[in-house]
Structure formats: C-alpha cells, structure tokens
Design an enzyme around this catalytic site. Structure first.
Site, PDB file in Angstrom:
ATOM      1  N   ARG A 148       5.436  -7.428  10.841  1.00  0.00           N
ATOM      2  CA  ARG A 148       6.627  -6.610  10.596  1.00  0.00           C
ATOM      3  C   ARG A 148       7.787  -7.471  10.112  1.00  0.00           C
ATOM      4  NH1 ARG A 148       4.339  -2.983   9.145  1.00  0.00           N
ATOM      5  NH2 ARG A 148       2.573  -4.337   9.512  1.00  0.00           N
ATOM      6  N   ASP A 180      -1.762   7.843   4.154  1.00  0.00           N
ATOM      7  CA  ASP A 180      -1.338   6.483   4.539  1.00  0.00           C
ATOM      8  C   ASP A 180      -1.898   6.182   5.937  1.00  0.00           C
ATOM      9  OD1 ASP A 180      -0.125   4.043   4.402  1.00  0.00           O
ATOM     10  OD2 ASP A 180       1.937   4.764   4.470  1.00  0.00           O
ATOM     11  N   GLU A 181      -2.037   4.911   6.273  1.00  0.00           N
ATOM     12  CA  GLU A 181      -2.526   4.482   7.594  1.00  0.00           C
ATOM     13  C   GLU A 181      -3.855   5.157   7.946  1.00  0.00           C
ATOM     14  OE1 GLU A 181      -0.844   2.161   9.155  1.00  0.00           O
ATOM     15  OE2 GLU A 181       1.263   2.357   8.556  1.00  0.00           O
ATOM     16  N   LYS A 223       0.838  -1.202   0.000  1.00  0.00           N
ATOM     17  CA  LYS A 223       0.000   0.000   0.000  1.00  0.00           C
ATOM     18  C   LYS A 223       0.874   1.254   0.000  1.00  0.00           C
ATOM     19  CE  LYS A 223      -2.026  -1.126   3.870  1.00  0.00           C
ATOM     20  NZ  LYS A 223      -1.408  -2.432   4.110  1.00  0.00           N
ATOM     21  N   THR A 224       1.822   1.268   0.925  1.00  0.00           N
ATOM     22  CA  THR A 224       2.676   2.452   1.030  1.00  0.00           C
ATOM     23  C   THR A 224       3.509   2.601  -0.238  1.00  0.00           C
ATOM     24  OG1 THR A 224       2.730   2.169   3.417  1.00  0.00           O
ATOM     25  CG2 THR A 224       4.413   3.590   2.461  1.00  0.00           C
ATOM     26  N   GLN A 252      -5.193  -3.254  11.211  1.00  0.00           N
ATOM     27  CA  GLN A 252      -4.043  -2.608  11.864  1.00  0.00           C
ATOM     28  C   GLN A 252      -4.438  -1.326  12.580  1.00  0.00           C
ATOM     29  OE1 GLN A 252      -0.139  -2.770   9.740  1.00  0.00           O
ATOM     30  NE2 GLN A 252      -1.364  -3.503   8.045  1.00  0.00           N
TER      31      GLN A 252
HETATM   32  P1  ATP Z   1       1.786  -2.123   6.034  1.00  0.00           P
HETATM   33  O1  ATP Z   1       0.333  -2.502   6.056  1.00  0.00           O
HETATM   34  O2  ATP Z   1       2.571  -2.907   6.984  1.00  0.00           O
HETATM   35  O3  ATP Z   1       1.986  -0.645   6.092  1.00  0.00           O
HETATM   36  P2  ATP Z   1       2.110  -1.952   3.163  1.00  0.00           P
HETATM   37  O4  ATP Z   1       0.895  -2.523   2.550  1.00  0.00           O
HETATM   38  O5  ATP Z   1       2.203  -0.478   3.229  1.00  0.00           O
HETATM   39  O6  ATP Z   1       2.324  -2.606   4.582  1.00  0.00           O
HETATM   40  P3  ATP Z   1       4.652  -1.794   1.852  1.00  0.00           P
HETATM   41  O7  ATP Z   1       5.452  -1.375   3.001  1.00  0.00           O
HETATM   42  O8  ATP Z   1       4.303  -0.785   0.819  1.00  0.00           O
HETATM   43  O9  ATP Z   1       3.341  -2.541   2.359  1.00  0.00           O
HETATM   44  O10 ATP Z   1       5.336  -3.010   1.103  1.00  0.00           O
HETATM   45  C1  ATP Z   1       5.839  -4.128   1.809  1.00  0.00           C
HETATM   46  C2  ATP Z   1       7.103  -4.624   1.150  1.00  0.00           C
HETATM   47  O11 ATP Z   1       6.801  -5.219  -0.101  1.00  0.00           O
HETATM   48  C3  ATP Z   1       8.096  -3.528   0.853  1.00  0.00           C
HETATM   49  O12 ATP Z   1       9.390  -4.018   1.069  1.00  0.00           O
HETATM   50  C4  ATP Z   1       7.852  -3.227  -0.610  1.00  0.00           C
HETATM   51  O13 ATP Z   1       8.980  -2.673  -1.235  1.00  0.00           O
HETATM   52  C5  ATP Z   1       7.518  -4.597  -1.165  1.00  0.00           C
HETATM   53  N1  ATP Z   1       6.638  -4.538  -2.346  1.00  0.00           N
HETATM   54  C6  ATP Z   1       5.466  -3.902  -2.445  1.00  0.00           C
HETATM   55  N2  ATP Z   1       4.911  -4.084  -3.671  1.00  0.00           N
HETATM   56  C7  ATP Z   1       5.770  -4.866  -4.356  1.00  0.00           C
HETATM   57  C8  ATP Z   1       5.778  -5.415  -5.707  1.00  0.00           C
HETATM   58  N3  ATP Z   1       4.799  -5.198  -6.563  1.00  0.00           N
HETATM   59  N4  ATP Z   1       6.844  -6.175  -6.050  1.00  0.00           N
HETATM   60  C9  ATP Z   1       7.854  -6.405  -5.191  1.00  0.00           C
HETATM   61  N5  ATP Z   1       7.897  -5.927  -3.926  1.00  0.00           N
HETATM   62  C10 ATP Z   1       6.869  -5.163  -3.524  1.00  0.00           C
HETATM   63 MG    MG Z   2       2.406   0.831   4.840  1.00  0.00          MG
END
Ligand code: ATP
Ligand code: MG
Length: 781
Positions: free
Chosen positions: A627, A243-244, A56-57, A274
């Site tokens: 995490r 975000d969040e 997402k981030t 979360q």
């Molecule tokens: P959280 O809910 O914990 O905030 P999130 O959904 O924001 O998580 P991110 O932090 O954006 O997730 O991504 C998690 C990990 O996966 C990061 O290391 C990111 O670089 C990697 N990632 C995200 N999308 C891809 C993709 N399409 N291909 C490869 N790696 C990815």
């Molecule tokens: Mg995130």
C-alpha cells in the site's frame, strides 16, 4: 494536404465519430503497452493477473472509458464490480475524468451486494418475495435464528444462534440452498443444520426479508431457473468487468459465469498474492481457473509497478516469497530508490502509539530528511481492530486529526458501548439511556413488557429508571426470573457504585469486576461466532485503556470528547484502518504496527486453518507493504498488556522475512544514553536489531530498570523464554501477594516447579501455572 486526406478518410462516418476520432483518447495516455492491450481487447474474455500496484484498477477504469467512448456500450450496458462502495465511487469519478466529462448513470457499477439488491428488487417474485423486501442486519438475523432454533426444539446453549448464522453464511457463500447442502457438511447441530436452514429461509420469506448472503443466492437461483431472465441480462450487460477477482466466493463466481456465459465479454483483474478473504469463503482458485472457464482468454501480465519505491517492492516480494504454490510474479519499477523500509521495536503497545504519533507529526513538518507529508497522505494499517484503540487515544491526547475507515471507531463498537453504559450507570445512576441499553444485555428475561413496567414505575415516582426498577421490585410489581435477575442487577450496580466511591480497588480492576459480575463478559465467552473473540479482545483493550486515567468518570469524560472529535470535516486526517479494508488503496506513507507473532500472523487464523491460515496472513503482510508509495514503517512491541497482565511478545516471523538490505533499523536520536544498552552481538536477526535500537532506551524500559528491572529482551529471546514470564516463574516466593488473570488476587502458599499453589481471595486455593501470575505490586508501570 494531409489534413484534407484525413478528413476524407472519415467521409461517411457520423459527425460525432469523426469528432471523437480527431481527439486523442485521454484515457489511453500514459498506459504501457500491456495495459493498453488489456484496454483495447474489448471482445472476449480478458484476464489481468498481476501484482500489486501494476495498474490493474487503472487499466480496468480506462477500459470502461474506452467502451463508452467508442460507443461499444452505453453506460447502463456495462456491469462493473468493485470490492467496496468507496472503490465504486472512485472508479466512476475516474472514468469521468478520463473521458473529460461527468458520467451519467453507470447504474451497474458497484459491489456484488449493491448490484444484486437492484436485480433482486426487480425479480423478487421469482424468489418468493415481494419487491419491497427488507434486508436484515446481523442482529435481526440472529434474533430470527433464535426463534428457528427454539421452534425446532434444539438446545440453544449447545448450538447457539450465532454459530448457526456462521454455518448458514458459509453455505450461502458456496451458493448452497438447504436442499443442496452435501451430507458430509451437515454434521453440526446434530445433523439438523440443513433443516434449520430451510426453516430459516421459510421464516425470511414469511417476513418478506433477506439477509446479506441471500442477495447473491437468490439472484443466482433466479438466473439458473429462468432462462428468459438470464437471457435478458446477458443482452443488457454487454461487457462485464471485475476488480479484485481473487476474492470472489463461489456464489459470486457462479453469478459472473452465468451472466458472461453468452458473449464471454468479461474482464477480470486480480492478484493471487492478495487473496485475503479465504476466511469469508473467497476461493483464490476462481482466478487461477479463469482460462479454463473462458477458453481463449486474452491473458495480460503486468510487471511494472507504478506505486512503490524499489525498497518497498523488494521487501514485499521477499515476504510473499515465503508462500508456496503461488504463480509467482516478478515486479519491477523505475522509481527512484527512496527510503528503505523502516523497522522499529518498541517497549510496549502504548509506546508504539506514542512514537507513531510523534513520527507522523515530524513527517508532517518534513523534519525526517524527507519531503513534508500531509496527514491525508499517511495511514496506519492494523491487523486487528482492537489495535486501533491505542492510536485513537493517543491522537486525541495530542490533537492529531484521524479517521477510521471501513468500520466503527473503537468507542462506537457495540460491545464497547455496552460496557461503557455499565460504567456510566455506576458513575451516574440516573443515566436512563445507559440503563435502557444494558437492562436486558445480557439477557435477563426482561423483555418489552417488563421494561415498560420499569418505565411506568419511574414515571409514577418521578425518578430515574434504575430507581424506578428498585421501587418496582420493592412493590412486588415483577415476578419470576425477570424479578430475580433485575434485583441482581440493581444490587450489583449499588455495590459497584460503592466500590467506585470507596476507591479501595483500582478503577480498571473495578471495570473488570463490573463486566464479569454483570454477566457481560460471560455473554461473549459463551458466544461461538467468529466475531466473539474480537469483541472480547476489544473489551480487554477497553479495560487497558482505563489504566491511563484517574478514575472511571475521568475516563468517561475522555471518551465523550473522543466521540465529539468527528468535527473538522474536510481537514486532512491520518487514516486508520485494518489491512483488510486497505485493499486496493495506496498512501505515500504507511505505518504497519503490531508485527508480533500471535497478533500478526494472527494466532486464531493459524489455529483454525494451519499453514493455509499462515499463508493468508502472509498475503495480508504483502497487501500491507504494497500500500506504501514512498515510506513504509513496520513496528512491533516487546510487551502488551492484556487484562492488567503483561504478556511478552515475540516479533512477527514476517519481520525476519524482510530482506535486511532493504530495511533500515531505526535508531532514534539520543539512544544508548540512559540505560544499559546490551552489548552488540553479531549475526542477530532484524528483530533483535530493531528491538535493541529502541526498546532499551524507551522510558518504559528505563522505568523498569529503575524498579529493579528484568532481563533485557534480547537475552530473554536467546533463552527462548518470554521476558515477563521468565522473570515471573523464578521470582515468586511463598507468602507473596500475586495477581492471576482469571482468579484475581491471592497469596502464594506453595511452589512446585513452574506451578504455584495460591490461596485466592475470591476463588479459593488453586494450583496454577506460574506464567499466568504476576506479582501484585509488580506491574511495571
Ligand atoms: P492493487 O493490486 O493494489 O489493487 P493495481 O494493480 O490495481 O494495484 P492501480 O491502483 O491501478 O494498481 O495503480 C497503482 C498506481 O500506479 C496508481 O497510482 C496508478 O495511477 C499508477 N499507474 C498505473 N498505471 C500507470 C502507468 N501506466 N503510468 C503511470 N502510473 C500508473
Ligand atoms: Mg487495484
């Protein structure tokens, strides 16, 4: 020629646009179709509601890059809200990397607070302030509330300033001005809450000051009352990204709705699983009603997790499944299986810290059958900040570099510094800094004037402040309550100094006496704010820390070393932080210690909000597990010592919610060698297996056994009786010398069922519940 045709197609477009289009967009590379859709759907509302680690981030960041790269918005036309300043910095850097150049500006990428400070400075006069307003910290805020309370003739003993602060913060989180507080909410403070709130706001205005809650409240008020200003910002912020989003409170939500109200170009990302800030006014409902608030929203669901191994993901999924009323999301990953989640039970908290320290070193060397991990890749996530102390002490002892993220390190906390100042003065009465720190803490009626007199007296006689105070009193230079209280303090310091010198009480016991008799513990006990219980826990933790040292001065020296340990900038360090501070972050290896009922899930949270609290705790567990990228290690201890008193701990209910097929119960080498391992019993839960694996072979257990021992933990658990308590209630005899947490030492004079009659040395004869009593010589080690 195809090259030529392509060139042709761009005829008429600006050179820069042509150059841009000719290059592949690096920020789109590697995104999956759903992420890409979220990045490219620029106009209108977009919601990305998806589980942890689904990118997402990352998609949000790519979206910013896309907005800038396509010229849809300039850097200063994008409003992007993150949860922490650290996240904002990282996002800015990532956008730069994705675009292949550093990003100028992005002045509106930051936390809600940081952005609102900027807005409020520009329009301060609309809130009755001047642009140079000051932002009060918590202490100033409390001081001001005290004045307001006493001016209103309200009894501060009954209605303390900190309680008012908590009440008003809660109202501000809901964007209620004093006039808007509903009658049903106005019960506390004898119904005077809203009036006190109004008076407090007036005082702030007179001082040209705001508190944290005001930052949003004022900005929302301005946007609501001044359509021209609102319009100006609706035009400026062409695109809004958050975000969040699951952790926004009502005031933040209103602010976003106002700003996005014109164009609806708002993209929110979050995860209902979360939501962990309910206790601070966050409303998970905000994210759930997004589609209603912004009709026609493009909703993106992401299901592929890129962060964690399948075992880690399965463990997190199984735990969060225990919550009701979730949207429910299926996560999958194509990552390799990797390590199972590791679970281990320890004898006590100190052993848990020792084991984790050793494990970190072993993983660093790569001797665990896994790749070597750098210290930067490992993190310890705790439920309560007082848990950090054991790790900080241990890591200092073994020289393991660490950093504490998102809060002061244990020994930098206010209450710990206060307590240490008392200890320092007892050990060296000429420590003037320590004297200044505690002379009026707790309040002794020794304000600035009285303190000046002490200074003058010390200077005149050429002596340290404590001695100056003594002489000032002898000369009759102070009168009234201040004089009485000061002489109590001076006498106390003399007495504690003598006790420390004579050595007839253990120094940790002396520490407890100093904190109690000086009124310092009492000050926090009387304090009704949400932080007070945590501070008391930290103080208990401090007293516990003393037990590992010869005497007070040995301990003080140890702490001054800890404080010096900040050096080594840039070298890899293990991170220690709370689960709350870990939101949005990721680490290859994560340690989750202290999974014990009462600690995690936190008893306080469950007491205050029941099932709702338990579910928020479970979401914290989900945040914690998710995490971890490669290795997730969960641990618990069978015993923790609180104020010299052993308390047996039950493993967290979350431990038994872990799916056994994805968990490895760790059995360190050399087990079952030295000391009475219990017999295997089939069908026992994960926690029993984990407890058996380590507890019975720990040095602590062996020491205990050598001393005549107590029942093994598993047996005690079967009887549903905590270990130490069970032993304690049956073990006492008339005439025995015992220790009680509250009343201190005494002799048992009678036994009635689970109650003991004890003649306490200081507190007289009392009947107490046996389980709060320990044999005076019976502390395990
Ligand atoms: P959280 O809910 O914990 O905030 P999130 O959904 O924001 O998580 P991110 O932090 O954006 O997730 O991504 C998690 C990990 O996966 C990061 O290391 C990111 O670089 C990697 N990632 C995200 N999308 C891809 C993709 N399409 N291909 C490869 N790696 C990815
Ligand atoms: Mg995130």
């Amino acid at each position: 020629m195809s090259d030529f045709d392509e060139q042709d197609a761009f005829e008429g477009a600006s050179l820069s646009a042509r150059a841009m289009a000719a290059r592949p967009a690096p920020y789109l590379e590697g995104l999956n179709p759903a992420q890409r859709a979220a990045v490219e759907a620029l106009d209108g509302p977009v919601l990305m509601l998806a589980g942890a680690g689904t990118g997402k981030t990352r998609a949000l960041t790519a979206r910013i890059a896309h907005l800038l790269a396509t010229g849809r918005a300039r850097a200063d036309e994008v409003l992007a809200v993150t949860f922490t300043n650290k996240a904002a910095r990282e996002m800015k850097e990532r956008v730069g990397t994705l675009m292949g150049r550093s990003i100028e500006g992005m002045p509106w990428l930051g936390t809600f607070h940081a952005i609102c400070v900027k807005l409020l400075r520009r329009h301060a006069e609309l809130a009755g302030l001047k642009s140079g307003f000051t932002i009060l910290d918590r202490d100033d805020q409390i001081r001001l509330m005290k004045q307001v309370i006493s001016a209103a003739g309200v009894d501060e003993k009954r209605w303390p300033a900190r309680a008012l602060a908590a009440l008003i913060d809660g109202w501000k989180n809901r964007a209620w001005t004093p006039e808007a507080v509903p009658a049903a909410e106005a019960g506390a403070f004898d119904g005077k809450g809203p009036a006190l709130y109004a008076a407090y706001q007036q005082r702030l205005r007179d001082l040209n000051a705001v508190d944290f809650g005001d930052l949003l409240l004022h900005v929302v008020g301005i946007l609501q009352a001044h359509p021209d200003v609102l319009e100006q910002y609706r035009r400026r912020f062409k695109y809004i990204l958050v975000d969040e989003y699951q952790d926004t409170n009502v005031a933040q939500y209103l602010w976003l709705r106002l700003l996005a109200g014109g164009h609806h170009n708002i993209c929110c990302v979050g995860d209902d699983d979360q939501s962990i800030y309910g206790w601070r006014g966050a409303e998970v409902g905000n994210i759930l009603k997004f589609e209603k608030d912004f009709p026609g929203a493009h909703v993106v669901r992401l299901e592929q997790n890129y962060r964690s191994t399948p075992h880690i993901l399965a463990a997190a999924g199984a735990v969060i499944a225990g919550n009701e009323g979730r949207l429910g999301k299926a996560l999958w990953t194509d990552a390799q299986d990797g390590e199972k989640v590791r679970l281990i039970g320890h004898w006590d908290g100190e052993e848990e810290a020792r084991w984790i320290g050793e494990e970190i070193e072993a993983m660093q060397r790569g001797t665990r059958g896994m790749r070597p991990f750098s210290l930067d890749e490992m993190a310890i996530l705790v439920r309560a900040s007082h848990q950090m102390r054991a790790f900080e002490d241990r890591f200092l002892t073994i020289g393991l570099p660490y950093r504490v993220i998102g809060g002061p390190r244990f020994y930098e906390r206010m209450e710990i510094r206060d307590a240490m100042a008392y200890f320092r003065l007892v050990v060296s009465p000429s420590d003037d800094l320590a004297f200044e720190r505690i002379v009026n803490t707790p309040k002794r009626g020794l304000g600035d004037k009285a303190q000046q007199k002490i200074q003058v007296s010390a200077r005149t006689h050429g002596v340290p402040l404590l001695e100056g105070a003594r002489r000032l009193l002898a000369e009759g230079g102070l009168s009234g309550k201040g004089a009485k209280e000061l002489s109590k303090l001076v006498d106390g310091l003399d007495r504690w100094g003598r006790m420390a010198g004579a050595g007839d009480v253990a120094h940790e016991e002396l520490a407890g006496i100093i904190l109690d008799e000086s009124g310092y513990t009492g000050m926090w006990q009387a304090d009704k704010t949400p932080e007070a219980p945590g501070r008391l826990e930290n103080l208990k933790e401090l007293v516990k820390a003393l037990e590992g040292f010869e005497n007070l001065s040995g301990f003080l020296e140890h702490v001054s070393l800890i404080m010096d340990n900040e050096s080594g900038e840039g070298e890899p360090k293990v991170s220690i932080m709370t689960l709350h501070a870990a939101k949005g972050l990721e680490f290859p290896a994560v340690f989750l210690p202290g999974w014990e009922d009462g600690l995690f899930p936190s008893q306080r949270s469950m007491d205050e909000t029941g099932l709702k609290g338990l579910e928020e705790e479970r979401r914290l567990a989900y945040v914690g597990i998710t995490r971890a990228e490669e290795v997730c290690t969960i641990s618990f201890a069978g015993n923790r010592r609180v104020f010299g008193q052993w308390q047996s701990q039950m493993p967290s209910r979350f431990v038994d919610e872990l799916p056994p097929e994805h968990v490895d119960v760790l059995t360190p080498p050399g087990l079952y060698g030295g000391g009475g391992a219990p017999e295997e019993d089939a069908g026992s839960g994960l926690h029993d297996r984990a407890a058996r694996a380590d507890v019975y072979n720990s040095p602590g257990w062996r020491r205990l056994q050598e001393r005549g021992g107590r029942r093994p933990m598993a047996q005690a658990r079967e009887a549903h009786a905590p270990v130490i308590d069970a032993a304690a209630s049956s073990a006492h005899t008339v005439g025995e010398r015992v220790f009680h947490q509250k009343f201190g030492y005494g002799a048992v004079t009678g036994i009635e069922g689970d109650k003991l009659e004890i003649a306490f040395e200081k507190a007289g004869t009392k009947k107490v519940v046996a389980r709060f009593v320990t044999g005076a010589d019976d502390v395990p080690f």
